[in-house]
Design a protein around this motif. Structure first.
Motif, PDB file in Angstrom:
ATOM      1  N   ASN B   4       0.830  -1.197   0.000  1.00  0.00           N
ATOM      2  CA  ASN B   4       0.000   0.000   0.000  1.00  0.00           C
ATOM      3  C   ASN B   4       0.866   1.250   0.000  1.00  0.00           C
ATOM      4  O   ASN B   4       1.751   1.400   0.830  1.00  0.00           O
ATOM      5  CB  ASN B   4      -0.896   0.017   1.237  1.00  0.00           C
ATOM      6  N   VAL B   5       0.610   2.128  -0.942  1.00  0.00           N
ATOM      7  CA  VAL B   5       1.359   3.382  -0.995  1.00  0.00           C
ATOM      8  C   VAL B   5       0.683   4.428  -0.113  1.00  0.00           C
ATOM      9  O   VAL B   5       1.328   5.279   0.472  1.00  0.00           O
ATOM     10  CB  VAL B   5       1.481   3.877  -2.447  1.00  0.00           C
ATOM     11  N   ILE B   6      -0.628   4.330  -0.015  1.00  0.00           N
ATOM     12  CA  ILE B   6      -1.344   5.232   0.892  1.00  0.00           C
ATOM     13  C   ILE B   6      -2.173   4.381   1.856  1.00  0.00           C
ATOM     14  O   ILE B   6      -2.852   3.445   1.433  1.00  0.00           O
ATOM     15  CB  ILE B   6      -2.284   6.181   0.128  1.00  0.00           C
ATOM     16  N   GLU B   7      -2.069   4.708   3.128  1.00  0.00           N
ATOM     17  CA  GLU B   7      -2.894   4.022   4.126  1.00  0.00           C
ATOM     18  C   GLU B   7      -3.536   5.066   5.011  1.00  0.00           C
ATOM     19  O   GLU B   7      -2.849   5.873   5.627  1.00  0.00           O
ATOM     20  CB  GLU B   7      -2.025   3.119   5.013  1.00  0.00           C
ATOM     21  N   VAL B   8      -4.840   5.069   5.060  1.00  0.00           N
ATOM     22  CA  VAL B   8      -5.552   6.048   5.881  1.00  0.00           C
ATOM     23  C   VAL B   8      -6.459   5.302   6.851  1.00  0.00           C
ATOM     24  O   VAL B   8      -7.211   4.416   6.449  1.00  0.00           O
ATOM     25  CB  VAL B   8      -6.388   7.005   4.996  1.00  0.00           C
ATOM     26  N   ASN B   9      -6.344   5.656   8.127  1.00  0.00           N
ATOM     27  CA  ASN B   9      -7.178   5.008   9.133  1.00  0.00           C
ATOM     28  C   ASN B   9      -7.937   6.023   9.973  1.00  0.00           C
ATOM     29  O   ASN B   9      -7.335   6.902  10.586  1.00  0.00           O
ATOM     30  CB  ASN B   9      -6.315   4.157  10.080  1.00  0.00           C
ATOM     31  N   VAL B  64       1.815   7.975   3.756  1.00  0.00           N
ATOM     32  CA  VAL B  64       2.041   8.051   2.321  1.00  0.00           C
ATOM     33  C   VAL B  64       3.445   7.552   2.046  1.00  0.00           C
ATOM     34  O   VAL B  64       4.410   8.044   2.657  1.00  0.00           O
ATOM     35  CB  VAL B  64       1.882   9.502   1.812  1.00  0.00           C
ATOM     36  N   ASN B  65       3.551   6.587   1.172  1.00  0.00           N
ATOM     37  CA  ASN B  65       4.835   5.976   0.860  1.00  0.00           C
ATOM     38  C   ASN B  65       5.558   5.500   2.125  1.00  0.00           C
ATOM     39  O   ASN B  65       6.778   5.578   2.232  1.00  0.00           O
ATOM     40  CB  ASN B  65       5.711   6.994   0.098  1.00  0.00           C
ATOM     41  N   GLY B  66       4.788   5.050   3.088  1.00  0.00           N
ATOM     42  CA  GLY B  66       5.367   4.544   4.332  1.00  0.00           C
ATOM     43  C   GLY B  66       5.683   5.606   5.369  1.00  0.00           C
ATOM     44  O   GLY B  66       6.100   5.292   6.476  1.00  0.00           O
TER      45      GLY B  66
END
Lengths: 277, 329
Positions: B4-9, B64-66
């Motif tokens: 995943n390049v973007i992770e939103v929680n 974003v990007n880790g």
């Protein structure tokens, strides 16, 4: 701090040389001041001075040379005071967004714009000194080449610090206000006391005491005094007044201008960190 | 393995008492084109501004990007390219200078910078405009220049906020081609749009966002398939009564009541069931004015999930308020 301020500087200079009208007027303006205002005023003042007894043993300086220092100070005051407007337009046309979204810290933007203004001020100062020579402004009279060189360097140093200070001030206003008209009126309001409560064009001795006192803190006075120290020497008379500049005086000019520039730097950084895109 | 390049929680964001982003979570996979589809004021720009670190994150977590957008904003900034909603290139500088400036503020070495500029000018087909002032470019060319600028640093993710808003269809389709080209080079693309077609044509996955919430996520065909095989649009003398009657038919998967139409979703091919539908309606004494069969489009998907079109009378005012707040802050 990276060297990214160079990018900002580069962009400002590209545009300075691109807008021929801006370039032309900023180069021609100092010449016009000297040619019209300077020559006309100096003629009348010199006539008056001729009626005054000269102080024995003290070289007399003509008004044009005295005023030349003031014209440098005034010219770089105006160009740097209005120099921050570029930021206002960048903000208005969303151009600042690109820069503010980049990884560079905001101090780079401020320094880049500051240095470009400094370069422009140097060009103007050079023009005034060169053109002034042509029309009889007696800077560096009786100096040997080394003394002249030191004096020129000294003048440019003072001009540089002064310009940075006013660009930072101008930048803080630009980044705070929303409309060019607002900026315009604030700058006009500011420039008036700066300009008149100073010894740029005439000696302050005849001022009411309160104005004399205030003028001591005016960066324009500090700059004009500093330029005169380097350009006219430490001991001269003009319009019947006797001027003695000591090492302490030039130190005050430098320290005063440096503190002014640093204060403005902290204000502009404070304002910049509040900017949202 | 897809990363995943973007992770939103659980992202939340409010402007005063207005909740612009309401507890959303999603991921964007490496190399895909991911779209946020929703009306103006749905919260799309707020999300993009948070992900690009232009706006401080209030609640939740985003990577974003880790890199964490809250703690590692500089690393995030180095990983991304942005094409802003509002045009922001310097009109008084040339195509080359605009790109050169961008490369410089990202501290790209001269050789690297110049090579990338050549590549990108070729990609956006502006070779002949290299030394032309940006103000003398057409609207589409300006947008392409912004696209190239966003790609200067070879970002891991390219963010585009309403990239084709206000352009004619040819210009938009051309833009989509460039974006597909960029995707081929391995760049992940996150875009927001309120054009159904844009989301549908371009994206691997779409999230429909409305009132700050993600309503549904999936590929264009997945979303459309959920509406059944075919849609029948019916205009009758009594839409409400007709809807009630039709709900009893087995192959009818669902019905939306629009202002004028009934949108009947079918689990089977419409050609076979249409006669039955018409019979049933008429038997109940309801007149049929018009009938129309179509394949589900993104518009239908949108209406189905949000319960309204992109803009309708009753919601208009609320959207405008949201939009104004988003634009202001």
């Amino acid at each position: 701090m990276s060297f990214a301020f160079h990018a900002i500087y580069w962009r400002e200079m590209v545009k300075f040389f691109r807008f021929k009208s801006v370039l032309f007027s900023s180069l021609i303006q100092p010449v016009m001041w000297l040619a019209f205002f300077g020559l006309a005023m100096s003629k009348s003042f010199d006539n008056l001075t001729a009626m005054l007894p000269s102080i024995p043993g003290v070289p007399t300086v003509d008004y044009l040379s005295y005023m030349g220092a003031g014209i440098i100070a005034m010219d770089v005051l105006f160009s740097s005071l209005f120099g921050g407007t570029t930021l206002l337009f960048d903000k208005k046309f969303s151009l600042l967004k690109e820069t503010l979204a980049s990884p560079i810290s905001r101090v780079n933007i401020v320094v880049g714009v500051g240095l470009s203004g400094m370069t422009k001020a140097f060009i103007q100062t050079g023009i005034i000194i060169a053109f002034g020579r042509l029309i009889g402004m007696n800077f560096f009279k009786g100096y040997d080449p080394l003394q002249t060189l030191i004096s020129v360097v000294g003048i440019f140093l003072l001009v540089g610090i002064f310009t940075l200070g006013f660009l930072f001030l101008s930048g803080s206003i630009a980044i705070t206000v929303e409309q060019p008209e607002g900026m315009q009126s604030i700058l006009t309001l500011l420039s008036m006391p700066l300009f008149f409560v100073s010894n740029a064009l005439y000696p302050v001795e005849a001022f009411p005491e309160i104005l004399q006192f205030l003028s001591m803190f005016n960066p324009l006075t500090l700059l004009a005094d500093g330029i005169r120290y380097f350009a006219l020497g430490t001991n001269f008379s003009v319009m019947g007044g006797h001027y003695i500049y000591t090492t302490a005086d030039i130190a005050i000019s430098f320290l005063g201008l440096i503190s002014f520039a640093l204060a403005m730097l902290s204000i502009v950084l404070w304002r910049f960190n509040k900017v949202d895109v | 393995m897809t990363e995943n390049v973007i992770e939103v929680n659980n992202l939340e964001h409010s402007y005063g008492d207005l909740k612009a982003v309401d507890n959303i979570s999603f991921t964007v996979k490496k190399g895909e084109i991911f779209s946020f589809l929703g009306p103006n004021g749905a919260g799309k720009s707020t999300v993009i501004n948070i992900l690009t670190t232009l706006r401080k994150i209030q609640k939740g977590e985003a990577k974003v990007n880790g890199y964490d957008v809250a703690k590692e904003s500089k690393d995030v900034r180095r990983s991304i390219g942005i094409v802003f909603q509002m045009m922001c290139i310097d009109y008084e500088m040339t195509v080359f200078e605009n790109l050169e400036y961008h490369g410089k503020i990202y501290s790209m070495a001269k050789e690297h910078r110049r090579k990338r500029i050549d590549e990108l000018i070729k990609l956006i087909e502006l070779e002949s405009k290299r030394n032309v002032l940006a103000k003398d470019l057409s609207g589409g060319m300006k947008r392409r220049l912004e696209l190239a600028r966003g790609l200067m640093t070879k970002p891991a993710v390219l963010f585009l906020d309403e990239p084709t808003v206000g352009f004619d269809i040819q210009t938009r389709m051309r833009m989509w081609e460039y974006l597909r080209e960029i995707k081929k080079e391995g760049t992940t693309i996150f875009l927001t749009t309120h054009y159904m077609e844009e989301a549908d044509q371009l994206s691997d996955r779409i999230s429909i966002i409305d009132h700050g919430k993600i309503i549904v996520t999936g590929s264009g065909s997945e979303l459309k398939n959920q509406l059944g095989k075919d849609l029948i649009y019916l205009e009758t003398s009594d839409n409400k009564a007709a809807a009630n009657v039709l709900r009893t038919i087995e192959s009818v998967k669902g019905i939306n009541e629009d202002m004028r139409f009934l949108r009947v979703m079918l689990g089977v091919d419409a050609t076979h069931i249409l006669p039955k539908i018409m019979d049933v309606v008429r038997q109940n004494g309801i007149e049929i004015a018009t009938v129309n069969i179509k394949k589900p489009s993104m518009d239908d998907v949108f209406v189905h999930y949000t319960g309204h079109g992109l803009r309708e009378g009753e919601t208009e005012e609320k959207y405008e308020k949201r939009e104004a707040v988003e634009a202001l802050t």
